[in-house]
Write an enzyme that holds these catalytic residues in place. Structure first.
Site, short mmCIF file in Angstrom:
data_model
loop_
_atom_site.label_atom_id
_atom_site.label_comp_id
_atom_site.label_asym_id
_atom_site.label_seq_id
_atom_site.Cartn_x
_atom_site.Cartn_y
_atom_site.Cartn_z
N ASP A 24 0.82 -1.21 0.00
CA ASP A 24 0.00 0.00 0.00
C ASP A 24 0.86 1.26 0.00
OD1 ASP A 24 -2.28 -1.68 0.23
OD2 ASP A 24 -1.99 -1.77 2.39
N GLU A 198 -13.14 -0.37 -6.57
CA GLU A 198 -13.03 -1.31 -5.45
C GLU A 198 -12.58 -0.61 -4.18
OE1 GLU A 198 -13.57 -5.06 -3.78
OE2 GLU A 198 -13.78 -4.60 -5.92
N GLU A 317 24.04 6.34 5.03
CA GLU A 317 23.50 5.35 5.95
C GLU A 317 23.64 3.96 5.33
OE1 GLU A 317 22.39 5.86 9.07
OE2 GLU A 317 23.12 7.89 8.74
#
Length: 588
Positions: A24, A198, A317
């Site tokens: 999502d 939907e 990082e």
């Protein structure tokens, strides 16, 4: 324990994250980066078992930094399950994360809102209660050009409210958007749901046209879209964005513009163990057709091309990753995240690293609760040319951090970098960040002038304590802090005896910052030859303060008669014993 994922083909960039399942996607562009907010499917799930949300970010659309878990079900004391598909929007320097969760008191799906002043969180519950609820899901926020904000959501229906300027309240009631076949296409064989809509609405505006991209006709879902002249309609169905593909029976859209291109985010089940309940986010680059319509796209493993390159000469990082095999991430005691649970043969790929004319060394921030291992630096593949190897020894704990540095040879041009980890059995080491140094700095006579290797090369001249500091830095991840000084001449120092040439002019540059007070600071070179010590001030003195860094720079000619027995560079104050920070020292 997380699943161990497969090695990607050399050109694969989809799915975007391999060490956790993500679903999502909700992309957001902010200050030159794309922040990708996702849900997290639990390993081995047989339902939408989701307890937290994750955030990742990228400046180039291929190397994504894992920022961990800025919000979870525990953020909302009144919720007990279903950390499902949400959306983040920024307004007035605050970031609002609208999420559907199950309300503990009645078991109904409602929409809560988290808020943070940072795009990476942490987020807190903005209200202490749901914002709204009608047992439907998938919120999406949109702010129109006139400043009016809307929140859309819904499955099986489609709803909106007009949000107030505070983004945590609304005016008027919950309004249902008519789902007509003209507006959202025709579904056959389901009289209770006559349209294709939907769930998962994604609403945005482009060139005066409002777009609503949504998941269509479960199951399996495809992605369709409609357009309208206004934010609430009337909508006209325009067709398919992405057909039914992949091994996930759901899909979820996100659309952004970034760096002059348009991008479509979605999810699939492409990782090992993946499927409808163990999904992974992916992205495609696209161009609108001349009439503003969205072209149909297919899922790919290649993903979009990189935007620019990655700079290896600033601290990166370790959890900034294009593709990884075997590793996991966790919260770091030094803030942010680190890569951990590393075993022999695991690796990380960083794409499009711009080494330029060549790197000379590599420094990594590491920890190990065992006997450590090695970090092999390879180009182009996990078995490609070896340009350096850094040894990591045990540090006495998985969060006891130290620096390791090794020489590098052959890293030139723009290449894909692989950090390949080798060693014995079990977990080897953790890595927090890394940085290369360029050969262009080899003229600096100061050892560890950027302080990234802690106190290496530095000693105390006089009295006091010299420590490596990570909370106050000018660049990179570290500076030096000198405390406990008992005399103005006490300061950080280095031995230069074997490095100097009499009669040569040297340029000195350094940055200072006081812990408190406003001392006058200066670098000095003490030269002892034939039993006599002379002092050379290397730059003009400058006042340091606690509110920011002050640069000192200057040139000085260094000479002596006889045999030089000692030469020491040190940083002192004109008077007083104030503690001060030091960073980025160059003497050449």
């Amino acid at each position: 324990m997380l699943v161990t994922f497969f090695a990607a083909p050399a050109k694969a960039d989809n799915p975007l994250v391999q060490h956790v399942y993500t679903a999502d996607p909700a992309p957001l562009v902010h200050n030159g980066r794309v922040y990708m907010y996702t849900g997290r499917d639990e390993d081995g799930s047989t339902y939408f078992t989701m307890n937290e949300w994750r955030v990742f970010s990228s400046a180039d659309m291929v190397n994504w930094t894992d920022h961990g878990v800025p919000m979870n079900l525990g953020t909302f004391s009144w919720a007990d399950a279903n950390a499902w598909a949400g959306h983040v929007i920024e307004r007035n320097g605050q970031f609002y994360w609208y999420v559907p969760v199950r309300q503990r008191s009645n078991g109904q799906m409602v929409i809560g809102v988290g808020v943070s002043s940072s795009p990476t969180g942490p987020f807190r519950d903005a209200l202490g209660r749901p914002l709204l609820g009608n047992a439907e899901i998938d919120p999406h926020a949109f702010i129109d050009d006139n400043g009016q904000a809307y929140l859309y959501w819904g499955n099986p229906n489609l709803w909106y409210v007009r949000l107030n300027a505070d983004m945590i309240s609304y005016s008027g009631g919950l309004t249902q958007i008519p789902l007509t076949t003209a507006g959202f296409g025709t579904r056959t064989g389901n009289s209770s749901r006559p349209t294709l809509y939907e769930e998962g609405p994604w609403v945005y505006k482009r060139n005066g046209v409002y777009y609503n991209v949504f998941a269509a006709e479960c199951c399996s879902e495809f992605i369709g879209y409609s357009t309208a002249p206004g934010p609430t309609g009337p909508w006209t169905y325009r067709g398919t964005v992405m057909p039914r593909q992949g091994s996930s029976f759901t899909n979820h859209p996100g659309v952004i513009d970034f760096a002059g291109n348009s991008y479509f985010f979605y999810h699939n089940g492409a990782l090992p163990g993946g499927g409808g309940y163990t999904r992974s986010v992916a992205v495609e680059r696209f161009s609108y057709n001349a009439d503003g319509s969205i072209p149909q796209m297919n899922m790919t493993t290649a993903g979009p091309p990189q935007v620019g390159t990655l700079n290896p000469y600033v601290t990166q990082e370790a959890e900034t990753i294009d593709w990884a095999n075997g590793i996991e991430t966790e919260a770091s005691s030094e803030g942010g995240m680190n890569v951990g649970f590393i075993e022999n043969g695991d690796w990380i790929r960083v794409k499009g690293v711009a080494f330029g004319t060549g790197a000379s060394s590599f420094t990594a921030r590491v920890a190990s609760g065992t006997s450590g291992g090695n970090i092999e630096l390879r180009l182009d593949s996990a078995t490609g040319p070896l340009v350096g190897t850094c040894a990591v020894t045990g540090t006495g704990g998985w969060q006891n951090w130290t620096n390791t540095t090794c020489n590098v040879s052959g890293a030139t041009g723009t290449r894909d970098l692989y950090l390949r980890f080798t060693g014995g059995s079990g977990y080897l080491l953790n890595i927090n960040n890394w940085r290369f140094a360029t050969g262009a700095t080899s003229g600096n006579l100061v050892t560890n002038g950027n302080m990234e290797s802690g106190t290496t090369g530095w000693t105390v001249f006089g009295s006091g304590t010299l420590s490596s500091n990570t909370s106050v830095v000018r660049s990179g991840s570290r500076s030096l802090l000198h405390t406990g000084r008992t005399g103005s001449w006490n300061g950080p120092s280095q031995d230069m005896t074997s490095k100097l040439t009499s009669g040569r002019t040297y340029t000195t540059t350094l940055w200072v910052r006081s812990e408190s007070g406003t001392p006058s600071v200066r670098p000095t070179l003490a030269l002892t030859a034939n039993g006599t010590t002379n002092y050379v001030q290397l730059t003009p003195a400058a006042t340091a303060n606690a509110n920011g860094w002050t640069q000192l720079t200057g040139t000085a000619t260094v000479s002596w008669s006889g045999t030089l027995s000692n030469a020491r560079l040190y940083v002192e104050t004109a008077s007083g014993t104030d503690s001060f920070y030091l960073d980025d020292v160059s003497f050449q």
